[in-house]
Design an enzyme around this catalytic site. Structure first.
Site, PDB file in Angstrom:
ATOM      1  N   GLY A 216      12.306   3.606   2.060  1.00 22.44           N
ATOM      2  CA  GLY A 216      12.368   4.081   3.432  1.00 22.44           C
ATOM      3  C   GLY A 216      12.936   5.489   3.523  1.00 22.44           C
ATOM      4  O   GLY A 216      12.721   6.329   2.639  1.00 22.44           O
ATOM      5  N   SER A 217      13.688   5.730   4.566  1.00 22.74           N
ATOM      6  CA  SER A 217      14.141   7.104   4.840  1.00 22.74           C
ATOM      7  C   SER A 217      15.201   7.625   3.877  1.00 22.74           C
ATOM      8  O   SER A 217      15.520   8.819   3.919  1.00 22.74           O
ATOM      9  CB  SER A 217      14.654   7.198   6.283  1.00 22.74           C
ATOM     10  OG  SER A 217      13.581   7.065   7.194  1.00 22.74           O
ATOM     11  N   THR A 218      15.755   6.774   3.013  1.00 27.86           N
ATOM     12  CA  THR A 218      16.650   7.329   1.981  1.00 27.86           C
ATOM     13  C   THR A 218      15.866   8.271   1.077  1.00 27.86           C
ATOM     14  O   THR A 218      16.439   9.190   0.484  1.00 27.86           O
ATOM     15  CB  THR A 218      17.308   6.226   1.133  1.00 27.86           C
ATOM     16  OG1 THR A 218      16.298   5.473   0.452  1.00 27.86           O
ATOM     17  CG2 THR A 218      18.147   5.300   1.996  1.00 27.86           C
ATOM     18  N   LYS A 220      13.895  10.455   2.020  1.00 26.32           N
ATOM     19  CA  LYS A 220      13.830  11.783   2.636  1.00 26.32           C
ATOM     20  C   LYS A 220      14.761  12.770   1.936  1.00 26.32           C
ATOM     21  O   LYS A 220      14.578  13.988   2.041  1.00 26.32           O
ATOM     22  CB  LYS A 220      14.160  11.680   4.120  1.00 26.32           C
ATOM     23  CG  LYS A 220      13.072  11.011   4.941  1.00 26.32           C
ATOM     24  CD  LYS A 220      13.491  10.807   6.394  1.00 26.32           C
ATOM     25  CE  LYS A 220      12.410  10.055   7.177  1.00 26.32           C
ATOM     26  NZ  LYS A 220      12.845   9.684   8.534  1.00 26.32           N
TER      27      LYS A 220
END
Length: 488
Positions: A216-218, A220
């Protein structure tokens, strides 16, 4: 007559010589094979009849062998078995060994080549052989804090020393009790093992090191690192941030969390996009960077290969074939979806590398091995895996991650009097109409002098299910672990 006797004597001598040669050949060249044969009962009794060394955490044995009055002589026992089993593994008469019990077996049973002096002394003095103690890097307070904070939720927690790569905490739930497998009753141990194998929650598999999730957004953090390292972006570079993003070549529209808009103007700085975890901004950013740059950056952080800690971990992956990815797939990878998968250990390594000025350290869990006289026979030296980003990029990422915790999606990880750097994540998986997202948090503290880096994943939103976010569920768990390390 003499000729006949001479011939008979020659035949007998040849037969004796052949017997001696064959016996010597078997005993010398096949000794290891015979000793390790599972049907060799004498080898089993020899293995269990010696005092196996303890596995030690914080000066206390979490696995040890105690004398018992049976044909084996010693019984393996585990204190806080479920808490430490993802590290210790098990030592079982019926089921073999796993994890530390397996990788450090030669030291624990006293048969390692480095212990030949001890074996010689035992032979000369008649002293019973003993195994060596294996001391782990784990901080018992951090381990307990991770266990308690995760509660009954499925997931994993990993904490690392950013400067060395030492594993400070490693928790996986559901877990298992290795005492059930250490029974000298092969029937009981076998039944316990079969029950664990058939358990749908797979407690024998460490979710921390041998279970991969969409990050997920980790992820990013890696997308941001690739952008900064390209030289085309700075934290204050303005990038597009539409309300929704249509994946290239498709009719699929992707929005932000809860359908919100990141910026009324439809654009924002890279730093702000990370701070509030703007999906639409990162979809476009990843598409601009391309698969090669994204894959190369992920590999620099450790993706694409397993690690030995010393037991083998599963490899995280950007994509099986980055060169064949279409633009839409690359765009999804920018927010840690699509083909991207990662272990919690790998996600913790990303934060640890940023905390360590961009240098990735080899993770490890065995600190020291000591012989029965407590002399050090092996000690792990920290080892660099390579540089993921420049020191300047690492500093920029640190400042951006600090804003995530100060005023962004990760405020629940704030620690009074301590600057915390972090990143939240919410990862869809499976049939999204039937499954709740996994929720993440990763970060480190103190931001200006990092002592601990952590990654937390809670499966399917944990207790909050579809209402969960990485900030609401995983960030408080990470906070508890970081506080345990910082408070000593």
């Amino acid at each position: 007559m003499n000729t006949t006797l001479r011939r008979l004597a020659s035949v007998v001598m040849v037969m004796f010589l052949a017997l001696m040669v064959s016996t010597t050949w078997i005993q010398f060249f096949h000794a290891d094979e015979l000793n390790t044969d599972s049907r060799n009962v004498r080898a089993i009794y020899a293995e269990y009849g010696r005092a196996r060394g303890p596995i030690v955490v914080g000066g206390e044995a979490v696995a040890l062998s105690k004398p018992v009055d049976d044909e084996f002589g010693y019984q393996r026992e585990y204190t806080n078995g479920k808490l430490y089993s993802p590290l210790t593994g098990f030592f079982s008469l019926a089921n073999g060994t796993s994890r530390i019990e397996n990788t450090e077996n030669d030291y624990l049973n006293g048969q390692a080549d480095a212990l030949w002096v001890d074996r010689l002394q035992n032979l000369l003095t008649g002293r019973d052989p003993e195994g060596s103690s294996v001391e782990l890097t784990v901080d018992p307070k951090a381990q307990q804090a991770a266990w308690d904070a995760l509660g009954d939720q499925r997931g994993a927690v990993v904490a690392l020393d950013p400067e060395t790569g030492a594993i400070l905490a490693l928790v996986s739930k559901p877990s298992f009790d290795p005492n059930d497998l250490a029974s000298h009753s092969t029937k009981e141990a076998g039944e316990a093992y079969t029950e664990l194998l058939n358990d749908d929650s797979k407690p024998l598999n460490s979710r921390a090191t041998n279970w991969t999730y969409p990050p997920g957004s980790t992820f990013k953090l890696i997308t941001t690192a690739a952008a900064l390292e390209s030289g085309d972006y700075e934290p204050d570079t303005v990038i597009d941030a539409p309300s929704t993003y249509t994946l290239t070549g498709t009719q699929t529209q992707v929005g932000n969390f809860a359908g919100t808009s990141c910026a009324s103007a439809g654009e924002m700085s890279l730093a702000d996009a990370l701070r509030i975890s703007c999906n639409t901004a990162y979809l476009g950013l990843a598409g601009e960077l391309g698969a090669d740059a994204m894959n190369e950056q992920s590999e620099k952080f450790g993706f694409g290969k397993p690690f030995s800690v010393p037991f083998r971990t599963d490899a995280s992956r950007y994509d099986n074939d980055p060169g064949a990815m279409n633009t839409a797939q690359v765009e999804l990878s920018g927010i840690g979806q699509g083909s991207v998968i990662a272990t919690p250990l790998q996600v913790a390594m990303v934060s640890a590398a940023i905390a360590n000025g961009g240098e990735v350290m080899q993770p490890y869990s065995v600190d020291t091995v000591r012989d029965p006289q407590l002399e050090v026979v092996r000690e792990t030296s920290p080892t660099s895996v390579g540089r993921a980003v420049s020191e300047e990029t690492a500093n920029q990422l640190t400042d951006m991650m600090k804003s995530v915790v100060e005023s962004g999606s990760g405020t629940a990880a704030q620690i009074s009097g301590v600057e915390v750097a972090g990143k939240t994540g919410t990862a869809q998986w499976g049939d999204t109409s039937k499954t709740d997202p996994h929720v993440w948090f990763t970060g480190f503290a103190p931001a200006d002098d990092p002592q601990v880096a952590v990654a937390v994943v809670v499966e399917s939103g944990g207790d909050l299910g579809g209402q969960a976010t990485g900030g609401s569920v995983s960030a408080p768990i990470a906070k508890a672990v970081m506080e345990a390390v910082l408070n000593g």
